[in-house]
Design an enzyme around this catalytic site. Structure first.
Site, PDB file in Angstrom:
ATOM      1  N   ASP A   5      46.317  55.528  73.836  1.00  0.00           N
ATOM      2  CA  ASP A   5      45.445  55.504  75.011  1.00  0.00           C
ATOM      3  C   ASP A   5      45.752  56.727  75.887  1.00  0.00           C
ATOM      4  O   ASP A   5      46.919  57.042  76.139  1.00  0.00           O
ATOM      5  CB  ASP A   5      45.684  54.208  75.794  1.00  0.00           C
ATOM      6  CG  ASP A   5      44.590  53.934  76.822  1.00  0.00           C
ATOM      7  OD1 ASP A   5      43.888  52.930  76.679  1.00  0.00           O
ATOM      8  OD2 ASP A   5      44.452  54.756  77.771  1.00  0.00           O
ATOM      9  N   ILE A   6      44.690  57.407  76.338  1.00  0.00           N
ATOM     10  CA  ILE A   6      44.859  58.655  77.095  1.00  0.00           C
ATOM     11  C   ILE A   6      45.484  58.413  78.474  1.00  0.00           C
ATOM     12  O   ILE A   6      46.094  59.314  79.057  1.00  0.00           O
ATOM     13  CB  ILE A   6      43.502  59.379  77.228  1.00  0.00           C
ATOM     14  CG1 ILE A   6      43.684  60.865  77.467  1.00  0.00           C
ATOM     15  CG2 ILE A   6      42.629  58.746  78.302  1.00  0.00           C
ATOM     16  CD1 ILE A   6      42.408  61.676  77.280  1.00  0.00           C
ATOM     17  N   ASN A  41      39.001  43.585  75.825  1.00  0.00           N
ATOM     18  CA  ASN A  41      38.096  43.355  76.956  1.00  0.00           C
ATOM     19  C   ASN A  41      36.631  43.290  76.515  1.00  0.00           C
ATOM     20  O   ASN A  41      36.219  43.981  75.582  1.00  0.00           O
ATOM     21  CB  ASN A  41      38.263  44.490  77.984  1.00  0.00           C
ATOM     22  CG  ASN A  41      39.598  44.421  78.706  1.00  0.00           C
ATOM     23  OD1 ASN A  41      40.048  43.350  79.084  1.00  0.00           O
ATOM     24  ND2 ASN A  41      40.252  45.559  78.876  1.00  0.00           N
ATOM     25  N   GLN A  69      35.085  45.622  80.274  1.00  0.00           N
ATOM     26  CA  GLN A  69      35.183  46.560  79.141  1.00  0.00           C
ATOM     27  C   GLN A  69      34.586  47.897  79.562  1.00  0.00           C
ATOM     28  O   GLN A  69      33.381  48.022  79.763  1.00  0.00           O
ATOM     29  CB  GLN A  69      34.424  46.009  77.924  1.00  0.00           C
ATOM     30  CG  GLN A  69      34.492  46.921  76.711  1.00  0.00           C
ATOM     31  CD  GLN A  69      33.725  46.361  75.501  1.00  0.00           C
ATOM     32  OE1 GLN A  69      33.054  45.334  75.598  1.00  0.00           O
ATOM     33  NE2 GLN A  69      33.826  47.041  74.385  1.00  0.00           N
ATOM     34  N   GLU A  70      35.466  48.894  79.655  1.00  0.00           N
ATOM     35  CA  GLU A  70      35.017  50.220  80.112  1.00  0.00           C
ATOM     36  C   GLU A  70      34.309  50.982  78.987  1.00  0.00           C
ATOM     37  O   GLU A  70      33.214  51.527  79.185  1.00  0.00           O
ATOM     38  CB  GLU A  70      36.249  51.004  80.593  1.00  0.00           C
ATOM     39  CG  GLU A  70      35.988  52.413  81.060  1.00  0.00           C
ATOM     40  CD  GLU A  70      37.267  53.262  81.058  1.00  0.00           C
ATOM     41  OE1 GLU A  70      37.160  54.473  80.826  1.00  0.00           O
ATOM     42  OE2 GLU A  70      38.363  52.703  81.260  1.00  0.00           O
ATOM     43  N   HIS A 122      37.548  47.546  70.923  1.00  0.00           N
ATOM     44  CA  HIS A 122      38.914  48.064  70.768  1.00  0.00           C
ATOM     45  C   HIS A 122      39.925  47.012  71.162  1.00  0.00           C
ATOM     46  O   HIS A 122      39.690  46.213  72.072  1.00  0.00           O
ATOM     47  CB  HIS A 122      39.126  49.350  71.575  1.00  0.00           C
ATOM     48  CG  HIS A 122      38.715  49.249  73.004  1.00  0.00           C
ATOM     49  ND1 HIS A 122      37.413  49.342  73.416  1.00  0.00           N
ATOM     50  CD2 HIS A 122      39.438  49.050  74.129  1.00  0.00           C
ATOM     51  CE1 HIS A 122      37.346  49.208  74.731  1.00  0.00           C
ATOM     52  NE2 HIS A 122      38.561  49.025  75.180  1.00  0.00           N
ATOM     53  N   HIS A 143      43.748  46.592  72.533  1.00  0.00           N
ATOM     54  CA  HIS A 143      44.883  47.284  73.164  1.00  0.00           C
ATOM     55  C   HIS A 143      46.188  46.680  72.663  1.00  0.00           C
ATOM     56  O   HIS A 143      46.325  45.455  72.607  1.00  0.00           O
ATOM     57  CB  HIS A 143      44.882  47.071  74.684  1.00  0.00           C
ATOM     58  CG  HIS A 143      43.746  47.665  75.433  1.00  0.00           C
ATOM     59  ND1 HIS A 143      43.861  48.815  76.172  1.00  0.00           N
ATOM     60  CD2 HIS A 143      42.468  47.246  75.607  1.00  0.00           C
ATOM     61  CE1 HIS A 143      42.712  49.081  76.774  1.00  0.00           C
ATOM     62  NE2 HIS A 143      41.841  48.143  76.448  1.00  0.00           N
TER      63      HIS A 143
HETATM   64  P1  5GP Z   1      38.729  49.022  78.267  1.00  0.00           P
HETATM   65  O1  5GP Z   1      38.804  48.808  79.738  1.00  0.00           O
HETATM   66  O2  5GP Z   1      37.333  49.427  77.814  1.00  0.00           O
HETATM   67  O3  5GP Z   1      39.276  47.877  77.480  1.00  0.00           O
HETATM   68  O4  5GP Z   1      39.711  50.219  77.959  1.00  0.00           O
HETATM   69  C1  5GP Z   1      39.310  51.490  77.563  1.00  0.00           C
HETATM   70  C2  5GP Z   1      40.560  52.316  77.380  1.00  0.00           C
HETATM   71  O5  5GP Z   1      40.189  53.545  76.784  1.00  0.00           O
HETATM   72  C3  5GP Z   1      41.284  52.657  78.682  1.00  0.00           C
HETATM   73  O6  5GP Z   1      42.612  52.157  78.630  1.00  0.00           O
HETATM   74  C4  5GP Z   1      41.231  54.178  78.739  1.00  0.00           C
HETATM   75  O7  5GP Z   1      42.403  54.770  79.253  1.00  0.00           O
HETATM   76  C5  5GP Z   1      40.994  54.565  77.294  1.00  0.00           C
HETATM   77  N1  5GP Z   1      40.260  55.812  77.140  1.00  0.00           N
HETATM   78  C6  5GP Z   1      39.140  56.195  77.804  1.00  0.00           C
HETATM   79  N2  5GP Z   1      38.723  57.406  77.404  1.00  0.00           N
HETATM   80  C7  5GP Z   1      39.611  57.822  76.456  1.00  0.00           C
HETATM   81  C8  5GP Z   1      39.713  59.013  75.657  1.00  0.00           C
HETATM   82  O8  5GP Z   1      38.902  59.944  75.734  1.00  0.00           O
HETATM   83  N3  5GP Z   1      40.756  59.080  74.793  1.00  0.00           N
HETATM   84  C9  5GP Z   1      41.671  58.075  74.660  1.00  0.00           C
HETATM   85  N4  5GP Z   1      42.660  58.251  73.801  1.00  0.00           N
HETATM   86  N5  5GP Z   1      41.601  56.935  75.389  1.00  0.00           N
HETATM   87  C10 5GP Z   1      40.585  56.806  76.277  1.00  0.00           C
END
Ligand code: 5GP
Ligand code: ZN
Length: 119
Positions: free
Chosen positions: A29-30, A85, A90-91, A96, A98
């Site tokens: 994760d970035i 999420n 869910q962003e 995915h 985690h």
């Molecule tokens: P969500 O809230 O959708 O479950 O989590 C999305 C995750 O993707 C976040 O933890 C965020 O830091 C990660 N993320 C977003 N953009 C990128 C990216 O360009 N590269 C990587 N490696 N992770 C990302």
């Protein structure tokens, strides 16, 4: 389709890849919550838990079991949480899972340092 994680799978966007097979891609994760925060994604685009099929989900969980052991062994974490999420929380709209390691004493490591331990 303009999907960030599809672009990571096909290499249009760089990532610290720690595992790949025919079905899944796993990378750091970035913006990690802790050292070794990893995302496992299906290579095929699925939106969320409703959308993904059970065979793919089962395969993702097998890879999660394998990577959990690798993360524990290489990073010496004290616990590890799985999170997936959906909907408003869910962003990124590509399924995915985690893997978030937990440390009794917080360990600060760069993504590159973690990658070199886990790859
Ligand atoms: P969500 O809230 O959708 O479950 O989590 C999305 C995750 O993707 C976040 O933890 C965020 O830091 C990660 N993320 C977003 N953009 C990128 C990216 O360009 N590269 C990587 N490696 N992770 C990302
Ligand atoms: Zn996608």
């Amino acid at each position: 389709m303009d999907c960030l994680f599809c672009k990571i799978v096909n290499g249009e966007i760089n990532s610290y890849k720690i595992y790949e097979d025919d079905v899944v891609f796993a990378f750091l994760d970035i913006n990690p919550d802790s050292a070794g925060h990893t995302l496992i994604i299906p290579k095929k685009h699925y939106l969320d838990l409703d959308d993904i099929d059970l065979d793919t989900l089962t395969h993702i969980m097998k890879v999660a079991k394998m990577l959990k052991l690798r993360i524990e062994e290489k990073l010496n974490c004290d616990g590890l949480t799985l999170i997936q999420n959906n909907g408003l929380v869910q962003e990124v709209k590509h399924f995915h899972l985690h893997l978030k390691p937990f440390y009794k004493i917080k360990k600060d490591k760069t993504l590159e340092e973690v990658y070199n331990l886990l790859k």
